[in-house]
Enzyme design. Structure first.
Site, PDB file in Angstrom:
ATOM      1  N   LYS A  14       0.814  -1.194  -0.192  1.00 19.46           N
ATOM      2  CA  LYS A  14       0.083  -0.050  -0.016  1.00 19.46           C
ATOM      3  C   LYS A  14       0.932   1.358  -0.082  1.00 19.46           C
ATOM      4  O   LYS A  14       0.857   1.904  -0.744  1.00 19.46           O
ATOM      5  CB  LYS A  14      -0.988   0.101   1.250  1.00 19.46           C
ATOM      6  CG  LYS A  14      -1.810  -1.023   1.315  1.00 19.46           C
ATOM      7  CD  LYS A  14      -2.769  -0.878   2.591  1.00 19.46           C
ATOM      8  CE  LYS A  14      -2.236  -0.788   3.898  1.00 19.46           C
ATOM      9  NZ  LYS A  14      -1.895  -2.109   4.333  1.00 19.46           N
ATOM     10  N   ARG A  89     -10.136   0.766   8.334  1.00 23.00           N
ATOM     11  CA  ARG A  89      -9.568  -0.562   8.796  1.00 23.00           C
ATOM     12  C   ARG A  89     -10.599  -1.645   9.503  1.00 23.00           C
ATOM     13  O   ARG A  89     -10.388  -2.640  10.073  1.00 23.00           O
ATOM     14  CB  ARG A  89      -8.413  -0.272   9.744  1.00 23.00           C
ATOM     15  CG  ARG A  89      -7.004  -0.688   9.287  1.00 23.00           C
ATOM     16  CD  ARG A  89      -5.918  -0.474  10.298  1.00 23.00           C
ATOM     17  NE  ARG A  89      -4.777  -0.781  10.094  1.00 23.00           N
ATOM     18  CZ  ARG A  89      -3.842  -0.328   9.283  1.00 23.00           C
ATOM     19  NH1 ARG A  89      -4.284   0.825   8.849  1.00 23.00           N
ATOM     20  NH2 ARG A  89      -2.511  -0.800   9.288  1.00 23.00           N
ATOM     21  N   ARG A 128      11.682  -4.955   6.007  1.00 28.43           N
ATOM     22  CA  ARG A 128      11.264  -3.551   5.532  1.00 28.43           C
ATOM     23  C   ARG A 128      11.944  -2.461   6.194  1.00 28.43           C
ATOM     24  O   ARG A 128      12.215  -2.312   7.340  1.00 28.43           O
ATOM     25  CB  ARG A 128       9.746  -3.372   5.603  1.00 28.43           C
ATOM     26  CG  ARG A 128       9.349  -1.895   5.432  1.00 28.43           C
ATOM     27  CD  ARG A 128       7.785  -1.719   5.278  1.00 28.43           C
ATOM     28  NE  ARG A 128       6.950  -1.699   6.266  1.00 28.43           N
ATOM     29  CZ  ARG A 128       5.707  -1.876   6.172  1.00 28.43           C
ATOM     30  NH1 ARG A 128       4.882  -1.746   5.143  1.00 28.43           N
ATOM     31  NH2 ARG A 128       4.895  -2.023   7.463  1.00 28.43           N
ATOM     32  N   ARG A 162      10.794   0.104  11.241  1.00 27.25           N
ATOM     33  CA  ARG A 162       9.586   0.648  11.998  1.00 27.25           C
ATOM     34  C   ARG A 162       9.652   0.112  13.497  1.00 27.25           C
ATOM     35  O   ARG A 162       9.704  -0.987  13.331  1.00 27.25           O
ATOM     36  CB  ARG A 162       8.392   0.547  11.402  1.00 27.25           C
ATOM     37  CG  ARG A 162       7.609   1.926  10.843  1.00 27.25           C
ATOM     38  CD  ARG A 162       6.888   1.969   9.807  1.00 27.25           C
ATOM     39  NE  ARG A 162       5.616   0.983  10.247  1.00 27.25           N
ATOM     40  CZ  ARG A 162       4.369   0.615   9.467  1.00 27.25           C
ATOM     41  NH1 ARG A 162       4.458   1.182   8.404  1.00 27.25           N
ATOM     42  NH2 ARG A 162       3.677  -0.066   9.991  1.00 27.25           N
ATOM     43  N   ARG A 173      -0.839  -7.525  14.023  1.00 31.03           N
ATOM     44  CA  ARG A 173      -1.119  -6.661  13.026  1.00 31.03           C
ATOM     45  C   ARG A 173      -2.083  -7.663  11.988  1.00 31.03           C
ATOM     46  O   ARG A 173      -3.189  -7.214  11.555  1.00 31.03           O
ATOM     47  CB  ARG A 173      -0.193  -5.965  12.210  1.00 31.03           C
ATOM     48  CG  ARG A 173       0.013  -4.654  13.010  1.00 31.03           C
ATOM     49  CD  ARG A 173       1.556  -4.189  12.891  1.00 31.03           C
ATOM     50  NE  ARG A 173       2.064  -3.811  11.516  1.00 31.03           N
ATOM     51  CZ  ARG A 173       2.876  -3.872  10.887  1.00 31.03           C
ATOM     52  NH1 ARG A 173       4.047  -4.134  11.587  1.00 31.03           N
ATOM     53  NH2 ARG A 173       3.249  -3.434   9.620  1.00 31.03           N
TER      54      ARG A 173
HETATM   55  P1  ADP Z   1       0.669  -1.208   7.883  1.00 30.04           P
HETATM   56  O1  ADP Z   1      -0.147  -1.084   6.952  1.00 30.04           O
HETATM   57  O2  ADP Z   1       2.047  -1.854   7.652  1.00 30.04           O
HETATM   58  O3  ADP Z   1       0.233  -2.176   9.015  1.00 30.04           O
HETATM   59  P2  ADP Z   1       0.302   1.488   8.876  1.00 30.04           P
HETATM   60  O4  ADP Z   1       1.223   2.394   8.665  1.00 30.04           O
HETATM   61  O5  ADP Z   1      -1.019   1.621   7.915  1.00 30.04           O
HETATM   62  O6  ADP Z   1       0.838   0.023   8.705  1.00 30.04           O
HETATM   63  O7  ADP Z   1      -0.477   1.715  10.248  1.00 30.04           O
HETATM   64  C1  ADP Z   1       0.509   1.413  11.424  1.00 30.04           C
HETATM   65  C2  ADP Z   1      -0.322   1.309  12.650  1.00 30.04           C
HETATM   66  O8  ADP Z   1      -1.122   2.546  12.978  1.00 30.04           O
HETATM   67  C3  ADP Z   1      -1.324   0.391  12.720  1.00 30.04           C
HETATM   68  O9  ADP Z   1      -0.696  -0.976  13.121  1.00 30.04           O
HETATM   69  C4  ADP Z   1      -2.325   0.565  13.858  1.00 30.04           C
HETATM   70  O10 ADP Z   1      -1.649   0.700  15.161  1.00 30.04           O
HETATM   71  C5  ADP Z   1      -2.298   2.347  13.625  1.00 30.04           C
HETATM   72  N1  ADP Z   1      -3.376   2.489  12.499  1.00 30.04           N
HETATM   73  C6  ADP Z   1      -3.233   2.997  11.370  1.00 30.04           C
HETATM   74  N2  ADP Z   1      -4.408   2.966  10.607  1.00 30.04           N
HETATM   75  C7  ADP Z   1      -5.577   2.863  11.608  1.00 30.04           C
HETATM   76  C8  ADP Z   1      -6.909   2.945  11.530  1.00 30.04           C
HETATM   77  N3  ADP Z   1      -7.708   3.195  10.286  1.00 30.04           N
HETATM   78  N4  ADP Z   1      -7.514   2.486  12.731  1.00 30.04           N
HETATM   79  C9  ADP Z   1      -6.729   1.973  13.785  1.00 30.04           C
HETATM   80  N5  ADP Z   1      -5.417   2.165  13.707  1.00 30.04           N
HETATM   81  C10 ADP Z   1      -4.767   2.566  12.830  1.00 30.04           C
END
Ligand code: ADP
Ligand code: ZN
Length: 218
Positions: A14, A89, A128, A162, A173
C-alpha cells in the site's frame, strides 16, 4: 474524480504504491499510519496516548481515528480527490466514512484492494525499512535503495526499521487484519466499489495493473 481507498494486509505494498499514485494523479496522500507516527514523533498528547497501541500492533480506537480522518478530508485540498491509505480498517470506520463522506461531500468512489499471501508478507515486513522523512519504503533484500546503502533515494535521509515491524507486532497486525479489516472487502463489494489486485507479483508489474485501472477510472 478519484476518491480512493487503498487497502490490503500489512506488507502488501500500500505505502509503496500510494506514493506514486498520489504524485502522478495529484491526490493528497492520507495515511493514518503516517499521521499516527508523526503524532508519536512530535510527542503530542495524541502521540503519547497511542504509542503503546501502535508499537504493539494494535488498532487505535475507531472514534479517535475517524475524527482525525474526517478533519483531514474536510480540508480544501481533498476537494478534487484523495487517496486514503490504511483507513478504513474496521467496518465501523467504513460505516463512519460513508456517513461523514456524504456530509462533507467526500464520498469514496474507488476501492483498490491489494492481496498477498501471508508467507510473503512476513518476509517483506522483516526486511522492510522506511524513510522517516518522506515515507518511502524499501526492503533490504527485495528493494534496497538504488543510490546508496541505507539512504533514501528520494530525499537522502537514513532509512530506519519501524518499531512495529518486528515478528511479535506483525503477528498482532496480521490477526487484526483478518479479523477486522478483511471483512471490508465484502462491504465494498456490496457497494459495488471493490477492485482486486494481486500484490504477490513484482512491484513493477503491480504498478502496470494499477495504472491501467486508474487510467480507465479517473
Ligand atoms: P501497515 O499497513 O504496515 O500495518 P500503517 O502504517 O497503515 O501500517 O499503520 C500502522 C499502525 O497505525 C497500525 O498498526 C495501527 O496501530 C495504527 N493505525 C493506522 N491506521 C489505523 C486505522 N485506520 N485504525 C486504527 N489504527 C490504525
Ligand atoms: Zn525519503
Amino acid at each position: 474524480m478519484l476518491n480512493i481507498v487503498l487497502m490490503g494486509p500489512p506488507g502488501a505494498g500500500k505505502g509503496t504504491h500510494a506514493l506514486w499514485i498520489a504524485k502522478d494523479y495529484g491526490l493528497p496522500h492520507i495515511s493514518t499510519g503516517d499521521m499516527f507516527r508523526e503524532a508519536m514523533a512530535s510527542g503530542s498528547e495524541l502521540g503519547n496516548q497511542i504509542k503503546a497501541i501502535v508499537n504493539s500492533g494494535g488498532l487505535v480506537s475507531d472514534e479517535l481515528t475517524c475524527a482525525l480522518v474526517k478533519e483531514r478530508l474536510s480540508r480544501i485540498d481533498c476537494e478534487n480527490g484523495y487517496l486514503l491509505d490504511g483507513f478504513p480498517r474496521t467496518i465501523a470506520q467504513a460505516e463512519a466514512l460513508k456517513t461523514f463522506g456524504k456530509e462533507i461531500n467526500r464520498e469514496v468512489n474507488t476501492v483498490m484492494n491489494i492481496s498477498c499471501p501471508d508467507e510473503q508478507l512476513i518476509e517483506r515486513i522483516a526486511g522492510r525499512r522506511v524513510c522517516p522523512k518522506c515515507g518511502a519504503s524499501y526492503n533490504v533484500t527485495f528493494m534496497p535503495p538504488k543510490k546508496k546503502e541505507g539512504i533514501c533515494d528520494e530525499c537522502g535521509t537514513p532509512i530506519v526499521q519501524r518499531k512495529d515491524d518486528n515478528a511479535e507486532s506483525f503477528k498482532v497486525r496480521l490477526a487484526n487484519y483478518y479479523k477486522s479489516t478483511a471483512p471490508l472487502m465484502e462491504f465494498y463489494k456490496g457497494e459495488g466499489l471493490l477492485a482486486d489486485f494481486d500484490g504477490s507479483i513484482g512491484a513493477a508489474d503491480l504498478k502496470k495493473a494499477l495504472v491501467a485501472f486508474l487510467e480507465a477510472h479517473k
